[in-house]
Design a protein around this motif. Sequence first.
Motif, PDB file in Angstrom:
ATOM      1  N   THR A 292       0.844  -1.196   0.000  1.00  0.00           N
ATOM      2  CA  THR A 292       0.000   0.000   0.000  1.00  0.00           C
ATOM      3  C   THR A 292       0.877   1.243   0.000  1.00  0.00           C
ATOM      4  OG1 THR A 292      -1.731  -1.186   1.199  1.00  0.00           O
ATOM      5  CG2 THR A 292      -1.798   1.231   1.279  1.00  0.00           C
ATOM      6  N   GLU A 293       1.894   1.261   0.852  1.00  0.00           N
ATOM      7  CA  GLU A 293       2.777   2.423   0.921  1.00  0.00           C
ATOM      8  C   GLU A 293       3.546   2.580  -0.397  1.00  0.00           C
ATOM      9  OE1 GLU A 293       5.064   4.126   4.551  1.00  0.00           O
ATOM     10  OE2 GLU A 293       6.194   2.428   3.806  1.00  0.00           O
ATOM     11  N   ALA A 294       4.059   1.465  -0.919  1.00  0.00           N
ATOM     12  CA  ALA A 294       4.832   1.524  -2.165  1.00  0.00           C
ATOM     13  C   ALA A 294       3.973   2.058  -3.309  1.00  0.00           C
ATOM     14  CB  ALA A 294       5.365   0.133  -2.503  1.00  0.00           C
ATOM     15  N   LEU A 295       2.787   1.480  -3.466  1.00  0.00           N
ATOM     16  CA  LEU A 295       1.965   1.839  -4.634  1.00  0.00           C
ATOM     17  C   LEU A 295       1.294   3.195  -4.453  1.00  0.00           C
ATOM     18  CD1 LEU A 295       0.723  -1.775  -5.207  1.00  0.00           C
ATOM     19  CD2 LEU A 295       2.022  -0.450  -6.869  1.00  0.00           C
ATOM     20  N   ASN A 296       0.906   3.515  -3.226  1.00  0.00           N
ATOM     21  CA  ASN A 296       0.333   4.861  -3.007  1.00  0.00           C
ATOM     22  C   ASN A 296       1.392   5.937  -3.238  1.00  0.00           C
ATOM     23  OD1 ASN A 296      -2.548   5.042  -0.851  1.00  0.00           O
ATOM     24  ND2 ASN A 296      -2.035   3.465  -2.314  1.00  0.00           N
ATOM     25  N   THR A 297       2.641   5.647  -2.907  1.00  0.00           N
ATOM     26  CA  THR A 297       3.719   6.607  -3.185  1.00  0.00           C
ATOM     27  C   THR A 297       3.763   6.892  -4.684  1.00  0.00           C
ATOM     28  OG1 THR A 297       5.016   5.810  -1.322  1.00  0.00           O
ATOM     29  CG2 THR A 297       6.228   6.988  -3.029  1.00  0.00           C
ATOM     30  N   ILE A 298       3.636   5.854  -5.472  1.00  0.00           N
ATOM     31  CA  ILE A 298       3.689   6.031  -6.932  1.00  0.00           C
ATOM     32  C   ILE A 298       2.421   6.728  -7.441  1.00  0.00           C
ATOM     33  CG2 ILE A 298       3.909   4.830  -9.145  1.00  0.00           C
ATOM     34  CD1 ILE A 298       5.274   2.509  -7.391  1.00  0.00           C
ATOM     35  N   ILE A 299       1.279   6.248  -6.977  1.00  0.00           N
ATOM     36  CA  ILE A 299       0.011   6.799  -7.494  1.00  0.00           C
ATOM     37  C   ILE A 299      -0.105   8.293  -7.144  1.00  0.00           C
ATOM     38  CG2 ILE A 299      -2.515   6.688  -7.278  1.00  0.00           C
ATOM     39  CD1 ILE A 299      -2.099   3.593  -6.773  1.00  0.00           C
ATOM     40  N   TYR A 300       0.245   8.650  -5.914  1.00  0.00           N
ATOM     41  CA  TYR A 300       0.158  10.069  -5.523  1.00  0.00           C
ATOM     42  C   TYR A 300       1.345  10.875  -6.050  1.00  0.00           C
ATOM     43  CZ  TYR A 300      -3.667   8.836  -2.406  1.00  0.00           C
ATOM     44  OH  TYR A 300      -4.861   8.389  -1.903  1.00  0.00           O
ATOM     45  N   GLY A 301       2.445  10.168  -6.377  1.00  0.00           N
ATOM     46  CA  GLY A 301       3.662  10.887  -6.766  1.00  0.00           C
ATOM     47  C   GLY A 301       3.746  11.244  -8.238  1.00  0.00           C
ATOM     48  N   LEU A 302       2.913  10.613  -9.060  1.00  0.00           N
ATOM     49  CA  LEU A 302       2.995  10.882 -10.500  1.00  0.00           C
ATOM     50  C   LEU A 302       2.404  12.255 -10.831  1.00  0.00           C
ATOM     51  CD1 LEU A 302       2.126   7.379 -11.950  1.00  0.00           C
ATOM     52  CD2 LEU A 302       4.202   8.697 -12.413  1.00  0.00           C
ATOM     53  N   PRO A 303       3.073  13.007 -11.685  1.00  0.00           N
ATOM     54  CA  PRO A 303       2.575  14.359 -12.008  1.00  0.00           C
ATOM     55  C   PRO A 303       1.410  14.319 -13.005  1.00  0.00           C
ATOM     56  CG  PRO A 303       4.646  13.935 -13.149  1.00  0.00           C
ATOM     57  CD  PRO A 303       4.364  12.713 -12.328  1.00  0.00           C
TER      58      PRO A 303
ATOM     59  N   ALA B 186      13.275  10.788 -10.928  1.00  0.00           N
ATOM     60  CA  ALA B 186      13.329  12.236 -10.697  1.00  0.00           C
ATOM     61  C   ALA B 186      11.946  12.883 -10.759  1.00  0.00           C
ATOM     62  CB  ALA B 186      14.266  12.879 -11.720  1.00  0.00           C
ATOM     63  N   LYS B 187      11.098  12.405 -11.664  1.00  0.00           N
ATOM     64  CA  LYS B 187       9.800  13.085 -11.835  1.00  0.00           C
ATOM     65  C   LYS B 187       8.738  12.638 -10.820  1.00  0.00           C
ATOM     66  CE  LYS B 187       7.211  10.138 -14.928  1.00  0.00           C
ATOM     67  NZ  LYS B 187       6.428  10.000 -16.126  1.00  0.00           N
ATOM     68  N   LEU B 188       9.046  11.547 -10.088  1.00  0.00           N
ATOM     69  CA  LEU B 188       8.059  11.018  -9.140  1.00  0.00           C
ATOM     70  C   LEU B 188       8.214  11.701  -7.782  1.00  0.00           C
ATOM     71  CD1 LEU B 188       5.916   8.656  -9.125  1.00  0.00           C
ATOM     72  CD2 LEU B 188       7.701   7.244  -8.093  1.00  0.00           C
ATOM     73  N   TRP B 189       7.150  12.380  -7.338  1.00  0.00           N
ATOM     74  CA  TRP B 189       7.209  13.059  -6.031  1.00  0.00           C
ATOM     75  C   TRP B 189       7.252  12.021  -4.907  1.00  0.00           C
ATOM     76  CZ3 TRP B 189       7.211  18.401  -5.590  1.00  0.00           C
ATOM     77  CH2 TRP B 189       6.819  19.130  -6.722  1.00  0.00           C
ATOM     78  N   PRO B 190       8.095  12.242  -3.896  1.00  0.00           N
ATOM     79  CA  PRO B 190       8.019  11.340  -2.727  1.00  0.00           C
ATOM     80  C   PRO B 190       6.737  11.609  -1.944  1.00  0.00           C
ATOM     81  CG  PRO B 190       9.690  13.050  -2.383  1.00  0.00           C
ATOM     82  CD  PRO B 190       9.133  13.266  -3.759  1.00  0.00           C
ATOM     83  N   LEU B 191       6.237  10.584  -1.280  1.00  0.00           N
ATOM     84  CA  LEU B 191       5.000  10.753  -0.505  1.00  0.00           C
ATOM     85  C   LEU B 191       5.289  11.463   0.806  1.00  0.00           C
ATOM     86  CD1 LEU B 191       1.964   9.898  -0.616  1.00  0.00           C
ATOM     87  CD2 LEU B 191       2.602   7.848   0.632  1.00  0.00           C
ATOM     88  N   THR B 192       6.423  11.117   1.418  1.00  0.00           N
ATOM     89  CA  THR B 192       6.837  11.813   2.631  1.00  0.00           C
ATOM     90  C   THR B 192       8.003  12.739   2.242  1.00  0.00           C
ATOM     91  OG1 THR B 192       8.165   9.848   3.128  1.00  0.00           O
ATOM     92  CG2 THR B 192       6.104  10.066   4.307  1.00  0.00           C
ATOM     93  N   CYS B 193       8.162  13.799   3.032  1.00  0.00           N
ATOM     94  CA  CYS B 193       9.055  14.894   2.646  1.00  0.00           C
ATOM     95  C   CYS B 193      10.497  14.449   2.386  1.00  0.00           C
ATOM     96  CB  CYS B 193       9.066  15.910   3.766  1.00  0.00           C
ATOM     97  SG  CYS B 193       9.464  15.137   5.344  1.00  0.00           S
ATOM     98  N   TYR B 194      11.151  15.147   1.501  1.00  0.00           N
ATOM     99  CA  TYR B 194      12.564  14.905   1.212  1.00  0.00           C
ATOM    100  C   TYR B 194      13.150  16.237   0.783  1.00  0.00           C
ATOM    101  CZ  TYR B 194      16.709  12.469  -0.564  1.00  0.00           C
ATOM    102  OH  TYR B 194      17.984  12.024  -0.774  1.00  0.00           O
ATOM    103  N   GLY B 195      14.431  16.476   1.129  1.00  0.00           N
ATOM    104  CA  GLY B 195      15.067  17.770   0.837  1.00  0.00           C
ATOM    105  C   GLY B 195      14.845  18.201  -0.601  1.00  0.00           C
ATOM    106  N   ASP B 196      15.235  17.342  -1.532  1.00  0.00           N
ATOM    107  CA  ASP B 196      15.027  17.661  -2.943  1.00  0.00           C
ATOM    108  C   ASP B 196      14.049  16.652  -3.530  1.00  0.00           C
ATOM    109  OD1 ASP B 196      15.027  18.124  -5.604  1.00  0.00           O
ATOM    110  OD2 ASP B 196      17.113  17.519  -5.948  1.00  0.00           O
TER     111      ASP B 196
END
Length: 433
Positions: free
Chosen positions: A135-146, A285-295
């Motif tokens: 769930t965490e892995a796939l939600n990271t991708i689903i929410y992270g795609l622009p 690079a184009k995939l947003w992390p779900l939890t915060c990251y510096g860059d």
Amino acid sequence: MAQHDRRSFLKLTALAGAFSSNSFFQQAHAEEWQAAASAVHHHDAATVAQNEDFWSVIQRGYSVSPLILNLNNGGVSPAPIVVQEAVARYNQMTNEGPSYFMWQILDQGREPLRQKLARLAGASAEEIAINRNATEALNTIIYGLPLKTGDEVVGCKFDYPNMMNAYRQRAERDGIVYKQVTFKFPVEDVDAIVKTYEQAMTPRTKLVHITHVVNWVGQIMPVQQIADMAHAHGAEVIVDGAHSFGLLDFRIPDLHCDYFGTSLHKFLSAPIGSGMMWVKQEKIAKLWPLTCYGDPHSPNIRKFEALGTRSFPIEQGIGEAINFHEAIGSRRKQERIHYLKSYWATRVREIKGVTLHTSLDPRFSCAICGVSVEGYTPTELMNTLFDRYKIHTVGIDYEGVRCIRVTPHVYTTLADLDRFVNAIGELAAGKKA
Ligand SMILES: Cc1ncc(COP(=O)(O)O)c(C=O)c1O
């Protein structure tokens, strides 16, 4: 032992457990397993799948309850004893000085573990992030795609609810269009499956979501063929591998997908609460992390691991599960579990009033198989099996699929399955209480 010496000793054993052949697995099983493996080394995996002497050695590596017969390993699988011991040891160590032992000692195991997972996945370690579940892995991708308003995603009504709900949330929040195809399982026609997805594609389709092994009835989807079709239409592909990783013998890049997420606490038998994501290098690079990251635009896969404080003992226990898995061998494991499924399914399908809901063709199913008995709803069948026979399964009543889902694992014995087949026979013979 002086406190300092004890700490150094613990540090050494932790490192050994995480990184080297001096593992918990090695200490517990090496001799016996090597003997079992050399007795069958000249046989192919399909033959070994039927060698009860070999599998009895593997079965002893688990500590499953004799009180119930667990045939819901698809929900979550037990960890072998060595994996439990590793987690317990790391946990004890952690609690002797959490910030030191977690962040300075156990944390050093993450990169070797990444390498180990990458080898298992047939991928680069720079494409593997370690987290807590599918769930965490796939939600990271689903929410992270622009994705933006009007972009379309094609999924299936038989995807996992946590992923379907993530797309629904994106539809509500960002205006994406979420479409779902459907099937009448079992389907044994690859072209028909691909065509069903293709018919839902439009020039606005940006993403196709595929569940590698459908959790509801165990159908294996032809991921590579769907992915090739999707790419030909200019869409990217996400694969939910929760039920395939650690069960089917494949390399992630061979699926031709762009993103892959899985739990490790299903067929890999890693500690409960462990997962992994794989992102094709050029997509990171184009995939947003779900939890915060510096860059957030970093091309470094580690940007998906800024999870805050979590269980380092569980994470490091994954390494022992990989040792256990590799000592069996991926192909042997897949063949054995398929054999166990076929063993019970071919017997119950001869019983009047019993229907299978899953293909028995190894191209289209492996561990999971659905079965129903005339006169019983899925819930009644699940409850009766448990109340009367102490057999644990799960009832499925979803989108026209009405059955119980049965999932053996490597520790399941043929005697267990005989017990299940007899129970189904009695229930089908009309002994409804
Ligand atoms: C197909 C599929 N995907 C994802 C998940 C979610 O797994 P987890 O609960 O480990 O996040 C499951 C759980 O059963 C599943 O069956």
